[in-house]
Design a protein around this motif. Structure first.
Motif, PDB file in Angstrom:
ATOM      1  N   UNK A  17      53.019 -26.873 -36.792  1.00 17.51           N
ATOM      2  CA  UNK A  17      52.666 -27.485 -38.068  1.00 17.51           C
ATOM      3  C   UNK A  17      53.838 -28.329 -38.545  1.00 17.51           C
ATOM      4  N   UNK A  18      53.552 -29.303 -39.402  1.00 22.70           N
ATOM      5  CA  UNK A  18      54.590 -30.155 -39.974  1.00 22.70           C
ATOM      6  C   UNK A  18      55.473 -29.340 -40.908  1.00 22.70           C
ATOM      7  N   UNK A  19      56.772 -29.487 -40.777  1.00 24.42           N
ATOM      8  CA  UNK A  19      57.714 -28.780 -41.637  1.00 24.42           C
ATOM      9  C   UNK A  19      57.470 -29.128 -43.101  1.00 24.42           C
ATOM     10  N   UNK A  20      57.085 -30.384 -43.379  1.00 27.24           N
ATOM     11  CA  UNK A  20      56.900 -30.842 -44.749  1.00 27.24           C
ATOM     12  C   UNK A  20      55.728 -30.156 -45.456  1.00 27.24           C
ATOM     13  N   UNK A  21      54.893 -29.479 -44.709  1.00 29.66           N
ATOM     14  CA  UNK A  21      53.798 -28.736 -45.331  1.00 29.66           C
ATOM     15  C   UNK A  21      54.341 -27.551 -46.139  1.00 29.66           C
ATOM     16  N   UNK A  22      55.550 -27.112 -45.798  1.00 25.31           N
ATOM     17  CA  UNK A  22      56.140 -25.935 -46.445  1.00 25.31           C
ATOM     18  C   UNK A  22      57.431 -26.241 -47.191  1.00 25.31           C
ATOM     19  N   UNK A  23      58.066 -27.366 -46.867  1.00 24.02           N
ATOM     20  CA  UNK A  23      59.369 -27.642 -47.476  1.00 24.02           C
ATOM     21  C   UNK A  23      59.712 -29.129 -47.396  1.00 24.02           C
ATOM     22  N   UNK A  24      60.442 -29.596 -48.417  1.00 18.07           N
ATOM     23  CA  UNK A  24      60.987 -30.960 -48.419  1.00 18.07           C
ATOM     24  C   UNK A  24      62.507 -30.948 -48.224  1.00 18.07           C
ATOM     25  N   UNK A  25      63.013 -29.805 -47.787  1.00 18.31           N
ATOM     26  CA  UNK A  25      64.449 -29.645 -47.557  1.00 18.31           C
ATOM     27  C   UNK A  25      64.941 -30.672 -46.557  1.00 18.31           C
ATOM     28  N   UNK A  26      66.124 -31.251 -46.822  1.00 23.29           N
ATOM     29  CA  UNK A  26      66.653 -32.323 -45.971  1.00 23.29           C
ATOM     30  C   UNK A  26      67.701 -31.848 -44.968  1.00 23.29           C
ATOM     31  N   UNK A  27      67.895 -30.521 -44.859  1.00 20.99           N
ATOM     32  CA  UNK A  27      68.857 -30.009 -43.896  1.00 20.99           C
ATOM     33  C   UNK A  27      70.263 -29.883 -44.424  1.00 20.99           C
ATOM     34  N   UNK A  28      70.474 -30.197 -45.714  1.00 14.81           N
ATOM     35  CA  UNK A  28      71.784 -30.070 -46.330  1.00 14.81           C
ATOM     36  C   UNK A  28      71.755 -28.943 -47.356  1.00 14.81           C
ATOM     37  N   UNK A  29      72.856 -28.202 -47.472  1.00 14.61           N
ATOM     38  CA  UNK A  29      72.876 -27.086 -48.401  1.00 14.61           C
ATOM     39  C   UNK A  29      71.965 -25.964 -47.920  1.00 14.61           C
ATOM     40  N   UNK A  30      71.565 -25.106 -48.840  1.00 14.23           N
ATOM     41  CA  UNK A  30      70.733 -23.971 -48.474  1.00 14.23           C
ATOM     42  C   UNK A  30      69.251 -24.296 -48.628  1.00 14.23           C
TER      43      UNK A  30
END
Length: 259
Positions: A183-196
């Motif tokens: 599944x697309x990661x964006x379906x669950x989160x808009x996290x950009x890989x920075x921070x927590x």
């Protein structure tokens, strides 16, 4: 009797490909859009990746690996880039895809042209090599993209598995033909890989990962941020395949990162 044996074989194959991973190696690495690498298949194979992805177009009865129709080139056929090198390695390794007997390869084939005719062409080209394909052999074919409806899975040879979706309710028979759930990661989160990773997103991802693992299936998210911090986060979440376009970098990281 033959159909019963096939069902049992498929069941145990799904279990073996569905175990939760606690120690990560390049066997849990997925080469996303692999055909865009400078050396398709070869780069990921040298890193001993466990999963490689190729988008396929059916044009004039030939299968080409490309992301868009305008990217199709005569020399970039499925056979030349993937099937022939795979067969060569299996021959060289006495029936195994890698020299290590415990390593297998998942070939995720994303169909970009309509399912019926593209799958028919794919089955035709793979059928002579059925012995090296799961559930019999070390290479697992998983079809994604323009897939047929779950009701039609049974129409295809048992060496064809399908890429499922977590939101689809499969019957037991259909689930036996699901080789992977994505599944697309964006379906669950808009996290950009920075921070927590936000806790709300973590909980949403954990729910779907647990759901898939409870079905004895492996899960992959596409379009995840592609950096070390994200790879570590996905490992902490127990995602089965780590999605990357950075084949060499991920290979180096997984070989040297503390367990």
């Amino acid at each position: 009797m033959k159909s019963t044996f096939s069902a049992i074989l498929l069941f145990f194959t799904s279990l073996s490909f569905g175990q939760t991973i606690t120690t990560y190696t390049t066997a849990q690495a997925h080469s996303h859009n692999d055909y865009e690498q400078l050396t398709p298949f070869i780069a990921a194979y040298k890193q001993q990746f466990g999963s490689i992805e190729a988008d396929l177009f059916l044009i004039n009865d030939s299968l080409y690996a490309a992301h868009n129709r305008e990217d199709i080139k005569p020399e970039k056929t499925f056979s030349k880039l993937y099937l022939n090198p795979i067969l060569q390695e299996i021959k060289k390794n006495n029936g195994q895809i890698y020299p290590q007997k415990d390593l297998t390869l998942q070939l995720l084939i994303d169909l970009k042209t309509p399912a019926d005719e593209t799958l028919a062409a794919l089955v035709k080209i793979l059928k002579p090599h059925e012995a090296v394909l799961a559930p019999k052999g070390p290479v697992k074919i998983v079809v994604s993209g323009n897939t047929p409806s779950p009701e039609a899975f049974v129409k295809y040879p048992t060496f064809i598995f399908f890429d499922g979706r977590p939101e689809i309710q499969y019957t037991t028979q259909q689930l036996a033909r699901v080789g992977l759930i994505s599944q697309a990661f964006q379906k669950y989160s808009r996290w950009n890989g920075e921070g927590e990773l936000p806790e709300k997103d973590r909980k949403a991802l954990t729910r779907v990962i647990d759901q898939v693992h409870n079905q004895n299936k492996k899960i992959r998210f596409w379009a995840t941020p592609d950096n070390i911090h994200t790879w570590k986060t996905m490992m902490n979440l127990k995602v089965d395949y780590l999605n990357t376009d950075k084949v060499v970098q991920m290979g180096d990281y997984l070989r040297t990162a503390p367990r």
